[in-house]
Design a protein around this motif. Structure first.
Motif, mmCIF file in Angstrom:
data_model
loop_
_atom_site.group_PDB
_atom_site.id
_atom_site.type_symbol
_atom_site.label_atom_id
_atom_site.label_comp_id
_atom_site.label_asym_id
_atom_site.label_seq_id
_atom_site.Cartn_x
_atom_site.Cartn_y
_atom_site.Cartn_z
ATOM 1 N N UNK A 85 0.880 -1.102 0.041
ATOM 2 C CA UNK A 85 0.044 0.037 -0.096
ATOM 3 C C UNK A 85 0.997 1.329 -0.023
ATOM 4 N N UNK A 86 1.979 1.275 0.822
ATOM 5 C CA UNK A 86 2.680 2.383 0.790
ATOM 6 C C UNK A 86 4.253 1.733 1.420
ATOM 7 N N UNK A 87 5.294 2.342 1.466
ATOM 8 C CA UNK A 87 6.335 2.086 2.210
ATOM 9 C C UNK A 87 6.397 2.333 3.756
ATOM 10 N N UNK A 88 7.277 1.808 4.398
ATOM 11 C CA UNK A 88 7.291 2.050 5.868
ATOM 12 C C UNK A 88 7.524 3.563 6.332
ATOM 13 N N UNK B 133 1.612 -2.780 9.723
ATOM 14 C CA UNK B 133 1.394 -3.697 9.159
ATOM 15 C C UNK B 133 0.797 -3.232 7.860
ATOM 16 N N UNK B 134 1.603 -3.180 6.746
ATOM 17 C CA UNK B 134 1.348 -2.805 5.576
ATOM 18 C C UNK B 134 0.974 -4.026 4.496
ATOM 19 N N UNK B 135 -0.257 -4.054 4.080
ATOM 20 C CA UNK B 135 -0.590 -5.141 3.119
ATOM 21 C C UNK B 135 -0.060 -4.897 1.646
ATOM 22 N N UNK B 136 0.250 -6.041 1.238
ATOM 23 C CA UNK B 136 0.357 -6.072 -0.350
ATOM 24 C C UNK B 136 -1.047 -6.070 -0.719
ATOM 25 N N UNK B 137 -1.412 -5.044 -2.068
ATOM 26 C CA UNK B 137 -2.803 -5.085 -2.522
ATOM 27 C C UNK B 137 -2.662 -5.057 -3.878
ATOM 28 N N UNK B 138 -3.787 -6.045 -4.570
ATOM 29 C CA UNK B 138 -3.850 -5.865 -6.034
ATOM 30 C C UNK B 138 -4.688 -4.546 -6.578
ATOM 31 N N UNK B 139 -4.359 -4.680 -7.997
ATOM 32 C CA UNK B 139 -4.981 -3.551 -8.638
ATOM 33 C C UNK B 139 -6.575 -3.296 -8.418
ATOM 34 N N UNK C 189 -4.936 0.635 2.364
ATOM 35 C CA UNK C 189 -4.855 0.804 3.681
ATOM 36 C C UNK C 189 -3.913 0.151 4.464
ATOM 37 N N UNK C 190 -3.526 0.585 5.654
ATOM 38 C CA UNK C 190 -2.777 -0.174 6.372
ATOM 39 C C UNK C 190 -2.895 -0.079 7.900
ATOM 40 N N UNK C 191 -2.317 -0.895 8.622
ATOM 41 C CA UNK C 191 -2.689 -0.837 10.228
ATOM 42 C C UNK C 191 -1.327 -0.628 11.330
ATOM 43 N N UNK D 289 -6.276 2.201 12.158
ATOM 44 C CA UNK D 289 -6.463 1.688 10.553
ATOM 45 C C UNK D 289 -6.369 3.125 9.883
ATOM 46 N N UNK D 290 -5.369 3.081 8.716
ATOM 47 C CA UNK D 290 -5.437 4.318 8.144
ATOM 48 C C UNK D 290 -5.773 3.874 6.677
ATOM 49 N N UNK D 291 -6.604 4.674 5.859
ATOM 50 C CA UNK D 291 -7.197 4.339 4.530
ATOM 51 C C UNK D 291 -7.009 5.752 3.738
ATOM 52 N N UNK D 292 -6.668 5.249 2.316
ATOM 53 C CA UNK D 292 -6.264 6.212 1.398
ATOM 54 C C UNK D 292 -7.427 6.642 1.119
ATOM 55 N N UNK D 293 -7.718 7.954 0.796
ATOM 56 C CA UNK D 293 -8.988 8.850 0.302
ATOM 57 C C UNK D 293 -8.381 8.979 -1.189
ATOM 58 N N UNK D 294 -8.287 8.532 -2.225
ATOM 59 C CA UNK D 294 -7.763 9.081 -3.461
ATOM 60 C C UNK D 294 -8.528 10.388 -4.031
ATOM 61 N N UNK D 295 -9.513 10.435 -3.755
ATOM 62 C CA UNK D 295 -10.394 11.487 -4.444
ATOM 63 C C UNK D 295 -9.861 12.841 -3.858
ATOM 64 N N UNK D 296 -9.228 12.692 -2.425
ATOM 65 C CA UNK D 296 -8.666 13.816 -1.810
ATOM 66 C C UNK D 296 -7.037 13.931 -1.816
ATOM 67 N N UNK D 297 -6.625 12.878 -2.558
ATOM 68 C CA UNK D 297 -4.974 12.616 -2.353
ATOM 69 C C UNK D 297 -4.611 12.666 -0.886
#
Length: 558
Positions: free
Chosen positions: A249-252, A321-327, A332-334, A350-358
């Motif tokens: 999902x993103x780097x550490x 705890x950063x998960x690998x996520x498919x297309x 998100x990550x915990x 838990x943190x989640x990305x909101x792409x519409x708000x970047x």
């Protein structure tokens, strides 16, 4: 009791005929008080009309339906026989999500004259067409409005004292000097008997004290690895000929930047209870909990407000705890977090990305009963996300877990709670809440817990080393306190002033939003509830009859 007006149906029909486009009117007469709840659950108003329906028994109402799914709620204006109130109902299209209502002012309703021609004025609060509101943009809503049975239970936790102490509710453990210390006793519920006889219950829902504001940085998602604890990059190259692994999902490093930003914006927003700023770093159930805490604080006299103390999460001790996520999968990550350097993390966020708000936003946080989590399955240092809903490879997914938690509160776990969960500190605490809270009034009153319509259905799951999963989910429930007979009343506590205005009630309904965490085995066996955190987000109830006249002198009275 509001007088029945024989002209409401005719007025609603006349008003609908004068609005632009094709509108229809749906009139309903109420045979009992509870009949007014279903429609008013979706009221898109926190001012004039919200006060009317929260303080008065309405014997009838009407809903006007517009050409593009707009809806207007029409009801009597109490004590003003020649006026009605009109307010928009929130859009109910499937593409409208709860967080779209957060952050800005709601289109409050207005009072109008009984003449439909005069009432059909350009300032009438006709809501926008729901189909014209793209999900990527926020609707005008002062807050994400949890479904709220207007007269009912309050369940757990309130606002923030914005120092980073554990969230607490009367369903939860109270903060202690260290995680190993015992739970403090429940708050007192003193019964008093002045004239008239009063069920004097300063209902003190345990205050949520953690500053739950997820920081979010606008990050370029450089895909780098992390070590087994999520702190360093893993250098192992993929095997030749193997399919490429999904990207994390993103780097550490980026995750730690998100957490740091969380702390910074948290402090800035908390300092002056800035809802708009808070909304840039928080979403979902967490935002609803935090805004409720702001509301509670604003209802207190200045002398009773706790001075704000800045805080921060210790990113050095954070376990990622950063998960690998498919297309196409939501990113998100915990992370387990501590607000003190050198102290073991005790909160799972838990943190989640909101792409519409970047940006990234915190959506959930849970106080854990033990700092030790189950072993999360790691692949080159990254976690594996699994389906939290509809997962046939788990003994239970988020839905039965949610049902079991609600059963713990509602029945003491007799139906599904004790079947789905093995006894843990968290599950036993929920059952204790049911047992103790339900009997504290004796023969003078009752307390009933029930599930509420859940606006927060997102759930997250990470695969554990034993093939099971760590599942994070949310639920909503209510707690209804009611007097046993006439001549008794419930005296709201000062923590409820923002909602109940120090007006004695015959019943009070509290609504709670809660975040939960459980470990679930792969085989058919009980799950373990490892923590939960709740906050009271609403309170309402009918005033005692003796206050019917006096309520008109209240600053918000109509």
């Amino acid at each position: 009791m509001t007088s029945l007006r024989t002209d409401l149906a005719a007025f609603a029909a006349g008003l609908s005929a004068r609005l632009p486009g094709t509108w229809t009117s749906q009139y309903q007469r109420h045979s009992q008080y509870a009949d007014q709840f279903p429609r008013t659950e979706q009221l898109w108003d926190t001012g004039h009309v919200d006060y009317v329906i929260s303080q008065y028994v309405l014997t009838h109402d009407a809903v006007l339906h517009g050409p593009a799914d707009q809806r207007l709620y029409v009801a009597d204006r109490p004590r003003y026989l020649h006026q009605f109130v009109v307010a928009p109902l929130a859009p109910d299209s499937t593409h409208i999500k709860p967080h779209h209502f957060a952050g800005v002012e709601e289109p409050n309703g207005i009072a109008v004259p009984k003449d439909p021609a005069r009432a059909a004025h350009p300032r009438l609060p006709v809501p926008p067409a729901s189909s014209s509101v793209p999900p990527a943009h926020r609707l005008r809503g002062k807050r994400s409005r949890p479904s709220r049975p207007r007269r009912g239970p309050a369940g757990h936790g309130q606002g923030h004292r914005r120092e980073p102490a554990p969230l607490r509710t009367h369903h939860q453990r109270r903060p202690s000097a260290s995680p190993s210390e015992g739970r403090a006793p429940d708050p007192p519920y003193a019964l008093t008997h002045p004239r008239p006889q009063i069920l004097g219950v300063p209902i003190r829902i345990a205050r949520r004290t953690l500053p739950l504001f997820a920081g979010a940085a606008c990050l370029a998602l450089a895909l780098t690895g992390c070590a087994d604890d999520g702190t360093a990059a893993a250098k192992q190259p993929p095997n030749a000929g193997s399919a490429p692994k999904p990207a994390p999902a993103l780097s550490a490093a980026q995750a730690r930047d998100v957490i740091t930003h969380y702390s910074k914006i948290n402090n800035e927003a908390n300092a002056d209870r800035n809802r708009a700023q808070l909304d840039t770093v928080e979403d979902g159930p967490l935002y609803a909990m935090s805004v409720s805490d702001y509301t509670e604080t604003e209802g207190l006299p200045a002398a009773d407000r706790t001075p704000y103390k800045p805080w921060s999460y210790d990113t050095a001790s954070a376990k990622l705890y950063i998960p690998r996520l498919g297309a196409g999968q939501d990113r998100w990550f915990a992370a387990t977090l501590s607000d003190q350097k050198g102290k073991a993390p005790s909160r799972l966020a838990v943190f989640a990305e909101r792409p519409q708000h970047k940006r990234w936003e915190m959506v959930s946080v849970v106080d854990l009963d033990s700092p030790k989590l189950p072993d999360i399955a790691l692949d080159d240092g990254y976690a594996t996300a699994v389906a939290a809903d509809g997962n046939k490879h788990l003994a239970a997914d988020a839905n039965p877990l949610r049902t079991a938690v609600l059963d713990n509160f509602a029945t003491g776990g007799t139906h599904t709670g004790t079947k789905v969960f093995t006894p843990t500190t968290a599950s036993k605490r929920q059952i204790e809440v049911h047992d103790k809270t339900g009997t504290r009034f004796g023969d003078q009153g009752t307390t009933v817990f029930a599930g509420a319509a859940n606006r927060y259905k997102d759930a997250y799951a990470l695969k554990t080393a034993d093939g099971g999963a760590l599942v994070l989910f949310s639920h909503m429930h209510t707690q209804t306190d009611a007097v046993a007979h006439s001549g008794l009343q419930i005296n709201p506590g000062k923590e409820d002033r923002a909602w109940l205005h120090d007006v004695p009630r015959t019943s009070i309904t509290y609504t709670f939003v809660c975040n939960d965490a459980a470990t679930v085995p792969a085989k058919a066996a009980p799950s373990r509830l490892i923590g939960y955190t709740c906050a009271r987000t609403d309170a309402s109830g009918p005033p005692v009859p003796s206050w019917s006249d006096r309520v008109q002198t209240h600053p918000r009275a109509t």
